[in-house]
Design an enzyme around this catalytic site. Structure first.
Site, short mmCIF file in Angstrom:
data_model
loop_
_atom_site.label_atom_id
_atom_site.label_comp_id
_atom_site.label_asym_id
_atom_site.label_seq_id
_atom_site.Cartn_x
_atom_site.Cartn_y
_atom_site.Cartn_z
N HIS A 185 25.87 -0.87 55.60
CA HIS A 185 26.04 -1.95 56.50
C HIS A 185 25.23 -1.28 57.92
CE1 HIS A 185 29.50 0.00 57.78
NE2 HIS A 185 29.48 -0.39 58.85
C1 UD1 Z 1 30.83 -3.43 63.12
C2 UD1 Z 1 30.93 -2.27 64.02
C3 UD1 Z 1 30.53 -0.92 63.03
C4 UD1 Z 1 31.48 -0.90 61.88
C5 UD1 Z 1 31.75 -2.26 61.07
C6 UD1 Z 1 32.58 -2.23 60.24
C7 UD1 Z 1 30.19 -2.67 66.09
C8 UD1 Z 1 28.69 -2.16 67.16
N1 UD1 Z 1 29.60 -2.12 64.89
O1 UD1 Z 1 29.46 -3.59 62.54
O2 UD1 Z 1 30.69 0.16 64.09
O3 UD1 Z 1 31.28 0.08 61.19
O4 UD1 Z 1 31.71 -3.32 61.93
O5 UD1 Z 1 32.43 -3.33 59.22
O6 UD1 Z 1 30.83 -2.88 66.75
N2 UD1 Z 1 29.76 -11.03 59.93
C9 UD1 Z 1 30.23 -12.07 59.11
N3 UD1 Z 1 31.72 -11.97 59.06
C10 UD1 Z 1 32.24 -10.98 59.53
C11 UD1 Z 1 31.96 -10.10 60.31
C12 UD1 Z 1 30.47 -10.00 60.46
O7 UD1 Z 1 29.80 -12.87 58.49
O8 UD1 Z 1 33.64 -11.35 59.38
C13 UD1 Z 1 28.19 -11.14 60.06
C14 UD1 Z 1 27.75 -11.91 61.14
O9 UD1 Z 1 26.44 -12.10 60.56
C15 UD1 Z 1 27.55 -10.67 62.13
C16 UD1 Z 1 27.03 -9.49 61.42
O10 UD1 Z 1 27.73 -9.58 60.18
O11 UD1 Z 1 26.49 -11.07 63.19
C17 UD1 Z 1 27.17 -8.27 62.20
O12 UD1 Z 1 28.70 -7.98 62.44
P1 UD1 Z 1 29.11 -7.23 63.87
O13 UD1 Z 1 30.56 -7.13 63.90
O14 UD1 Z 1 28.21 -7.49 65.00
O15 UD1 Z 1 28.47 -5.75 63.20
P2 UD1 Z 1 28.93 -5.07 61.95
O16 UD1 Z 1 27.68 -4.57 61.11
O17 UD1 Z 1 30.18 -5.60 61.09
N1 UDP Z 2 36.13 -1.47 52.39
C1 UDP Z 2 36.96 -2.32 51.50
N2 UDP Z 2 36.13 -3.38 50.94
C2 UDP Z 2 34.97 -3.24 50.81
C3 UDP Z 2 34.27 -2.22 51.47
C4 UDP Z 2 34.95 -1.51 52.14
O1 UDP Z 2 38.14 -2.50 51.63
O2 UDP Z 2 34.28 -3.94 50.08
C5 UDP Z 2 36.99 -0.59 53.12
C6 UDP Z 2 37.08 1.08 52.84
O3 UDP Z 2 37.96 1.37 52.14
C7 UDP Z 2 37.08 1.58 54.19
C8 UDP Z 2 36.38 0.68 55.17
O4 UDP Z 2 36.50 -0.69 54.41
O5 UDP Z 2 38.34 1.73 54.63
C9 UDP Z 2 35.26 1.01 55.70
O6 UDP Z 2 34.69 -0.18 56.53
P1 UDP Z 2 33.36 -0.26 56.99
O7 UDP Z 2 32.38 0.53 56.02
O8 UDP Z 2 32.84 -1.73 57.06
O9 UDP Z 2 33.14 0.29 58.39
P2 UDP Z 2 32.91 1.98 59.06
O10 UDP Z 2 34.14 2.73 58.67
O11 UDP Z 2 31.42 2.27 58.82
O12 UDP Z 2 33.27 1.80 60.46
#
Ligand code: UD1
Ligand code: UDP
Length: 360
Positions: free
Chosen positions: A198
């Site tokens: 992601h």
């Molecule tokens: C964010 C965090 C990242 C973390 C990740 C965990 C920042 C800068 N990034 O990244 O550090 O590793 O969360 O997963 O804070 N979206 C949905 N539904 C949701 C959430 C997101 O559809 O519930 C989609 C939307 O299109 C959104 C995009 O994902 O614009 C990105 O979401 P965002 O929270 O900005 O960043 P992540 O890539 O999720």
């Molecule tokens: N995870 C989950 N379901 C998924 C993918 C990830 O429960 O389909 C959990 C995983 O076990 C971990 C956390 O989400 O605890 C990691 O989240 P993510 O990779 O979104 O964020 P990051 O850790 O990189 O910030």
């Protein structure tokens, strides 16, 4: 629902899937105090948010419903909350925009700040998470490091006061739920690789996505299960990129389903921070699809390898084969981490500089 709008002692902020997961056991302990747990709503989809509160038996006291990762919007909502509940101490976790917004709100309202998961460094300033975590560490009054390496990084940056090595809260969460019998939660046979992806550097870049497809085709003899983050799904769709037939994509799964996949898999491919940690905790080798990681400990222990999609000259099939044969026997993230963390928070609360209105 907010418990009450009266004064609280501790305010904890979470906003994304990994924060909800990692804070889940700690929050249960903090609820013995006058504690408010606020969710920013950065992640808002049912399968990125609600399922984790439900499965981990955790719940926030208030959802700020920001539905955005915009730091200023989140910050002002948190400041508004602080003005109502006037916490003496705030807790933020990790490196997301919600965590930085919480740290900035604490600073602007002169609230003492604890940063949990302090001192991680990837040394890649292009990553928003790296910029966020450096800023939060500079704003924090108390820094809780998951490992001694993260404490050393802080020391080199001149941050030496109020730094504690607690271990990583994910150990307690992951081990507690991995003990359950989760076999029946997926029907995949045991011979698969688990993929998550992601990070902006991978999924916002069409070239990286195209190389991902090439690499996945190279391992067409392996079945790959890919629970797909909404950001990644959107970018694959927009760019009309089709994944090869050996890849089974599924929607993001809840924590129990994800642990069931992790427990069965032979190898993890990921760019996630949390998944790198859980892989080594559950004894699974990992290939991190990035050119750097802020979780260097598992690389040093030989349980994790870097493989940046865009720059790699190494043969992917050989790296996969090599990692499939690695035995992972130990992890660097500590034991009884929730207990240690709560004890340090208790000591901080008892300090005269943190005014708590009733003895805990
Ligand atoms: C964010 C965090 C990242 C973390 C990740 C965990 C920042 C800068 N990034 O990244 O550090 O590793 O969360 O997963 O804070 N979206 C949905 N539904 C949701 C959430 C997101 O559809 O519930 C989609 C939307 O299109 C959104 C995009 O994902 O614009 C990105 O979401 P965002 O929270 O900005 O960043 P992540 O890539 O999720
Ligand atoms: N995870 C989950 N379901 C998924 C993918 C990830 O429960 O389909 C959990 C995983 O076990 C971990 C956390 O989400 O605890 C990691 O989240 P993510 O990779 O979104 O964020 P990051 O850790 O990189 O910030």
């Amino acid at each position: 629902m907010l418990k009450s709008l009266e004064k609280c002692d501790i305010l904890t902020i979470a906003g994304t899937r990994p924060e909800v997961i990692k804070l889940s056991e700690l929050v249960k302990q903090l609820n013995h105090y006058r504690h408010v747990y606020a969710y920013t709503g950065q992640h808002y989809s049912e399968n990125m948010k609600d399922i984790f509160f439900d499965e981990l038996d955790s719940s926030s006291d208030i959802d700020l419903c920001c539905n955005t990762s915009d730091i200023e919007i989140i910050k002002y909502k948190i400041i508004d909350l602080i003005s109502k509940i006037k916490p003496s101490l705030m807790i933020v976790y990790g490196d997301t925009n919600s965590s930085l917004a919480g740290a900035l709100a604490a600073t602007e309202t002169k609230t003492k700040l604890i940063h949990i998961e302090a001192g991680l460094r990837s040394f890649d300033m292009r990553m928003p998470e790296e910029r966020n975590r450096i800023k939060i560490d500079r704003l924090a009054d108390y820094l809780f490091c998951p490992t001694t390496l993260s404490r050393e990084y802080l020391r080199f940056e001149g941050i030496k006061e109020n730094v504690f090595v607690t271990g990583n809260l994910i150990v307690d969460v992951c081990q507690k739920f991995a003990r359950l019998d989760l076999k029946a939660r997926n029907n995949f046979d045991e011979d698969f690789i688990l993929l998550t992806l992601h990070r902006a550097e991978n999924v916002d870049d069409i070239n990286a996505l195209k190389i991902l497809v090439i690499r996945l085709k190279e391992i067409s003899h392996c079945k790959v299960i890919f629970p797909i983050h909404p950001r990644t799904k959107k970018n694959l769709e927009v760019n009309k990129i089709e994944l090869p037939q050996n890849v089974i994509t599924i929607d993001p799964v809840g924590y129990l389903d994800f642990l069931s996949l992790l427990k069965k898999t032979k190898l993890v491919l990921t760019d996630s921070g949390g998944v790198q940690e859980e892989a080594i905790i559950l004894g699974k080798p990992c290939i991190t699809l990035r050119h750097t990681t802020e979780r260097a400990e598992s690389i040093l222990m030989g349980a994790n390898r870097l493989y940046p999609l865009l720059q790699n000259s190494e043969d992917f099939v050989s790296v996969v084969d090599e990692m499939l044969n690695i035995q992972v026997r130990d992890h660097p993230y500590g034991k009884s981490v929730t207990f240690k963390t709560v004890n340090i928070i208790k000591n901080i609360i008892l300090q005269p500089s943190v005014k708590i209105h009733h003895q805990v």
